[in-house]
Enzyme design. Structure first.
Site, PDB file in Angstrom:
ATOM      1  N   GLN A  18       2.649   5.448   2.154  1.00 37.69           N
ATOM      2  CA  GLN A  18       2.958   6.499   3.116  1.00 37.69           C
ATOM      3  C   GLN A  18       4.122   7.349   2.617  1.00 37.69           C
ATOM      4  OE1 GLN A  18       1.303   7.682   5.332  1.00 37.69           O
ATOM      5  NE2 GLN A  18       2.421   8.381   7.132  1.00 37.69           N
ATOM      6  N   HIS A  37      -0.144   3.403   4.450  1.00 40.71           N
ATOM      7  CA  HIS A  37      -1.300   3.937   3.733  1.00 40.71           C
ATOM      8  C   HIS A  37      -1.326   5.417   4.086  1.00 40.71           C
ATOM      9  CE1 HIS A  37      -5.815   3.215   2.531  1.00 40.71           C
ATOM     10  NE2 HIS A  37      -5.158   3.976   1.664  1.00 40.71           N
ATOM     11  N   LEU A  38      -1.273   6.295   3.101  1.00 38.94           N
ATOM     12  CA  LEU A  38      -0.994   7.708   3.337  1.00 38.94           C
ATOM     13  C   LEU A  38      -1.927   8.324   4.375  1.00 38.94           C
ATOM     14  CD1 LEU A  38       0.604  10.236   2.723  1.00 38.94           C
ATOM     15  CD2 LEU A  38      -0.885  10.626   0.738  1.00 38.94           C
ATOM     16  N   HIS A  39      -1.325   8.929   5.404  1.00 38.91           N
ATOM     17  CA  HIS A  39      -2.088   9.590   6.462  1.00 38.91           C
ATOM     18  C   HIS A  39      -1.207  10.556   7.229  1.00 38.91           C
ATOM     19  CE1 HIS A  39      -0.077   6.272   8.548  1.00 38.91           C
ATOM     20  NE2 HIS A  39      -0.242   6.924   9.681  1.00 38.91           N
ATOM     21  N   LEU A  40      -1.850  11.577   7.796  1.00 40.58           N
ATOM     22  CA  LEU A  40      -1.239  12.472   8.757  1.00 40.58           C
ATOM     23  C   LEU A  40      -1.911  12.260  10.111  1.00 40.58           C
ATOM     24  CD1 LEU A  40      -1.087  15.917   6.870  1.00 40.58           C
ATOM     25  CD2 LEU A  40       0.590  14.081   6.848  1.00 40.58           C
TER      26      LEU A  40
END
Length: 396
Positions: free
Chosen positions: A190, A227-230
């Protein structure tokens, strides 16, 4: 209440009555059919990015009486997942109030999210590596994916947009609450990257709804999944950050300090797609890289809004504001508080956990909770100086 006739943000079955027929392929009838057909694609071009004419209506029908193709695709697919029972709770019409006072906080009672949302992961560092053993978006149910978002090949943009999965947030804040996730199998932690930020900015421009917002929580800034998210969601209310005044911090006018809002933040602004938007993406990511590298938690909020400068009371939203807050690290949910401070709370939207807190919450109490999460003045000044120096390097 703004958009009193608008049901898309209340969870009502009346949500978004006008659907585009070309989006019907985005609606698999069940999980098994979804697995057989694979992830549907939502392909868009730069001509669909709306720059002008978006405003809050004055005693008018909702903006989504004429939804864009993106609004139709997202909301119809999201509503279908409601009917399939893929959320942790069925979002009803949320009790909403604007707190009396100068700020204009929008408070909403969302008891189910406070009780049923997934517990945050054990995070100890803003720079913590991705851990495949922890929950991540490779472990979600197939039906939670709405579609894959990507630009048309060879579009007029010089930058090739990477594919982004649009998935439901199973513990929604509001109607249409989704997560934008770049290729999950890459196992990205993230940490904000240009590709996913570009997708977030462009989804705001793809929507005709003035209240479709996007945001990012860093680790230590109440991100619950590394965990990469918008985040993206609809809220049919104006927020303080849309028209709040600001002062320029650098001679080039690339970085501003947002004032008269729940918390002072760094403001970046773009009037629309093209080189100006690409330059903004570069500036924002340089700023968030600095914060991450220095173990400083942060939150980011993307909304349509007024240009920098004096306060604006206009209903016309002429561009996109990106607000970045540096804040104290908080690696867990605080129990017993009316709300936890992350991207939407800093922007003035307060999802409240209990009826008692909702009925008794005041502007003074809300400001106290937010102020408790901000950095000491000396550290805040140091960060401001560092970011101004980063922006100056661009001029060299």
């Amino acid at each position: 209440m703004y958009f009193s006739s608008l049901r898309i943000v209340s969870g009502s079955s009346m949500a978004l009555s006008h659907y585009s027929k070309e989006t019907s392929y985005l609606l698999p009838p069940n999980n098994e059919d979804w697995e057989e057909k694979g992830i549907p694609d939502f392909v868009y071009g730069q001509k669909e990015l709306i720059v002008e004419g978006i405003q809050w209506p004055r005693n008018a029908p909702s903006a989504l009486d004429t939804p864009t193709r993106f609004d139709s695709a997202l909301c119809s697919a999201w509503r279908q997942r409601v009917e399939l029972g893929l959320f942790r709770y069925r979002l009803g019409e949320l009790q909403t109030q604007t707190l009396p006072g100068a700020v204009g906080f929008v408070a909403q009672l969302n008891v189910e999210r406070g009780v049923q949302r997934r517990r945050p992961q054990n995070i100890k560092s803003v720079r913590q590596a991705f851990d495949p053993e922890q929950f991540n978006f490779n472990k979600i149910r197939p039906g939670e994916v709405l579609f894959r978002l990507h630009r048309k090949p060879n579009d007029c943009s010089a930058v090739q947009q990477e594919d982004i999965l649009v998935i439901i947030n199973v513990s929604p804040l509001e109607w249409g609450h989704v997560l934008l996730v770049p290729e999950p199998t890459l196992g990205l932690p993230q940490r904000l990257l240009p590709g996913v930020l570009r997708a977030g900015l462009e989804t705001v421009l793809l929507s005709s709804h003035p209240g479709f917002r996007v945001g990012f929580n860093s680790l230590g800034g109440l991100a619950s999944v590394n965990h990469l998210h918008l985040h993206g969601y609809y809220l049919a209310h104006r927020l303080p950050v849309e028209g709040a005044p600001s002062e320029a911090l650098d001679p080039g006018g690339h970085l501003y300090l947002l004032q008269s809002v729940p918390a002072p933040g760094f403001l970046f602004y773009t009037s629309g797609p093209g080189p100006d938007l690409e330059a903004l993406i570069s500036r924002v990511c340089r700023a968030t890289d600095y914060l991450t590298d220095h173990e400083i938690a942060h939150n980011l909020f993307v909304t349509r809004g007024a240009p920098p400068g004096k306060a604006s009371a206009s209903t016309m939203l002429t561009g996109v504001r990106v607000i970045l807050w540096a804040r104290k690290s908080n690696f867990g949910i605080k129990e017993g508080e009316a709300f936890n401070v992350a991207l939407c709370e800093l922007a003035g939207h307060l999802p409240v956990k209990t009826y008692q807190d909702f009925s008794s919450l005041t502007e003074e109490a809300a400001l106290a909770l937010i102020q408790d999460c901000l950095l000491p003045p000396a550290q805040a000044d140091e960060i401001q100086e560092a970011l101004v120096a980063l922006m100056a390097q661009e001029e060299l």
